[in-house]
Design a protein around this motif. Sequence first.
Motif, short mmCIF file in Angstrom:
data_model
loop_
_atom_site.label_atom_id
_atom_site.label_comp_id
_atom_site.label_asym_id
_atom_site.label_seq_id
_atom_site.Cartn_x
_atom_site.Cartn_y
_atom_site.Cartn_z
N PHE A 221 0.91 -1.36 -0.06
CA PHE A 221 0.01 0.13 0.09
C PHE A 221 0.63 1.15 0.00
CE2 PHE A 221 -2.64 -2.99 2.55
CZ PHE A 221 -3.62 -3.26 1.61
N GLY A 222 2.11 1.18 0.47
CA GLY A 222 2.89 2.36 0.33
C GLY A 222 2.37 3.38 1.85
N GLY A 223 1.60 2.89 2.44
CA GLY A 223 1.21 3.46 3.56
C GLY A 223 0.37 4.93 3.10
N LYS A 224 -0.13 5.07 1.93
CA LYS A 224 -0.86 6.43 1.41
C LYS A 224 -2.39 5.92 1.18
CE LYS A 224 3.47 8.06 -0.15
NZ LYS A 224 4.28 8.68 -1.45
N LEU A 225 -2.64 5.01 0.80
CA LEU A 225 -3.86 4.65 0.07
C LEU A 225 -5.11 4.68 1.30
CD1 LEU A 225 -3.22 2.15 -2.77
CD2 LEU A 225 -3.38 4.86 -2.91
N THR A 226 -6.10 5.01 1.28
CA THR A 226 -7.14 5.07 2.23
C THR A 226 -7.46 3.49 2.55
OG1 THR A 226 -8.04 6.94 1.44
CG2 THR A 226 -9.52 5.68 2.82
N HIS A 227 -7.49 2.65 1.61
CA HIS A 227 -7.91 1.28 2.04
C HIS A 227 -6.68 0.79 2.81
CE1 HIS A 227 -9.28 -2.70 1.66
NE2 HIS A 227 -8.30 -3.27 0.95
N GLY A 228 -5.47 0.91 2.26
CA GLY A 228 -4.21 0.30 2.99
C GLY A 228 -4.13 0.80 4.42
N HIS A 229 -4.83 2.15 4.50
CA HIS A 229 -4.54 2.38 6.08
C HIS A 229 -5.67 1.71 7.12
CE1 HIS A 229 -5.44 5.36 9.48
NE2 HIS A 229 -4.04 5.54 9.53
N TYR A 230 -6.55 1.64 6.14
CA TYR A 230 -7.79 0.70 6.95
C TYR A 230 -7.34 -0.67 7.17
CZ TYR A 230 -11.95 -2.01 7.60
OH TYR A 230 -12.93 -2.91 8.44
N VAL A 231 -6.81 -1.48 6.32
CA VAL A 231 -6.46 -2.57 6.62
C VAL A 231 -5.29 -2.61 7.65
CG1 VAL A 231 -5.14 -4.89 5.51
CG2 VAL A 231 -6.87 -3.29 4.41
N MET A 232 -4.25 -1.63 7.62
CA MET A 232 -3.20 -1.80 8.55
C MET A 232 -3.83 -1.36 9.92
SD MET A 232 -0.05 1.05 8.56
CE MET A 232 -1.11 2.56 9.01
N MET A 233 -4.58 -0.59 10.13
CA MET A 233 -5.27 -0.49 11.64
C MET A 233 -6.17 -1.57 12.00
SD MET A 233 -3.43 2.06 11.97
CE MET A 233 -4.05 2.48 13.87
N LYS A 234 -6.60 -2.14 11.03
CA LYS A 234 -7.46 -3.47 11.46
C LYS A 234 -6.46 -4.54 12.03
CE LYS A 234 -10.80 -6.54 11.07
NZ LYS A 234 -12.18 -6.55 11.70
N ILE A 235 -5.50 -4.54 11.19
CA ILE A 235 -4.27 -5.63 11.89
C ILE A 235 -3.86 -5.02 13.35
CG2 ILE A 235 -1.90 -6.35 11.38
CD1 ILE A 235 -2.56 -6.16 8.32
N ALA A 236 -3.54 -3.70 13.36
CA ALA A 236 -3.34 -3.39 14.74
C ALA A 236 -4.18 -3.69 15.78
CB ALA A 236 -3.07 -1.62 14.49
#
Length: 334
Positions: A221-236
Motif C-alpha cells: 500500500f505504500g502507507g498512503k492509500l485509504t484502503h491500505g490505512h484501514y487494513v493496517m489499523m485493522k491488523i493493529a
Amino acid sequence: MSLTDFQTNIFNQEYIELFEKADIKTVESILLQSPLRLQQKTSLSLEIIQKIQRDLQKYHCAVPSVATDLYNKAVSLKEYRYLKTNCCIDDILGGEGLPTGELTELIGTSPSGKTQFALFIAMQVSRFYQENVIYIDTSSSFSADRIAEMYKQQIGETTTIDSNQSILAILDRIRRYNCLDPIKLVDTLEAISNSFEFDNYLKNVKLIIIDSIGTLLYTSFGGKLTHGHYVMMKIARLLKSLAHKNQIAVLITNNTVKMDSDVLDHLKNVQSTPENRLQKASLGESWAAVSNHHLYLYGDFYDDETIERSIALRSSTRYQRIEKPFSINSFGIQ
C-alpha cells in the motif's frame, strides 16, 4: 457486512440461513429486536436466540465490563508476566524480557538482524517455557534449519538421537503461517482470535511473531492509500486484542525509512548523528502509536568486513532509553 461475516461456533451457517429466510440480514436487526419477536420469525427457541444475541454482542457492540472482572481475568491468565529471551532484549526491557499483553516492535534495515532475533526468540520460548509460538512469515524468511543450528550450538553437542528429538520437540511447538498479502494476514489473525478458546494448540500460545509487518504493508500500500490505512489499523486492532485478551507477548519486525527532511536538517545542525541513525520506522505515524516498545537495530560496517551491532530502546510506555551491543553468530544472538 453480511451475517456470514459474523459466523461463530454458536452463530453457525444453519442459523444464518434461518435468519436470512426470515428477511433478517443484518446483525443490527438481530440485536435490536426482542428474542420473542425473533422466535416468531425464525421458529428458533428463546434459549438459542438469547445465546446468539449474547455471542454477537461480543463482536459487534461495546459491551461494558466491570473493572474487577477484567483484573481477575488478567491475573488468571498471567502465568508469565514476561518472557525471557536470554539475549540483549532482556537487558533493554528492564532486565525482564518481552512483556505479555503488549506489543514489542523490532525495527531496522534489511541486513540488521531482525529475522535472526525473531527465530532466536521463537526457539527460546519454545525450548525453555515449552509453550507454543505462532510465527507469521510475510517474506518466506522462516528457517527451521537455522533454529536447529542455534539449538545445537547452545547445547554444545554433535547430532545425536536425543538432540534430534529435542529439536523436533522445539519445532513442533512453533507453528508457521505464510502470509504474503495483507488481506490474508487479517484473515489469519481473525481465525486465530476466533479459535483461541477452543483450539488446544492456541490455548498454549504465549508468543506471536510477525516478520515483517513493514515488508508486507509498505510494499502493498505504500502507507498512503485509504484502503491500505484501514487494513493496517485493522491488523493493529487484532494484534492488540489478541495480546490483551489472552495475555500473550507479540513481537513485530518492521523496516525503516528516512526521516522527514526538516527533522534531518535539525539533527545534522544540532548534533553529529551517524547516517544509520537517521531512520524511522516505516508505515507512518498511525502505526507508530500501535506498539508499546520500539527497539532499533543498528550496524556499523567497516572496510575490514567487521560489523559492530547495537540495539536501542527509542520509545516505550514503561522503560527508559538504553542501548546495548550485540552480535549474531551460529549460537544465535549474544
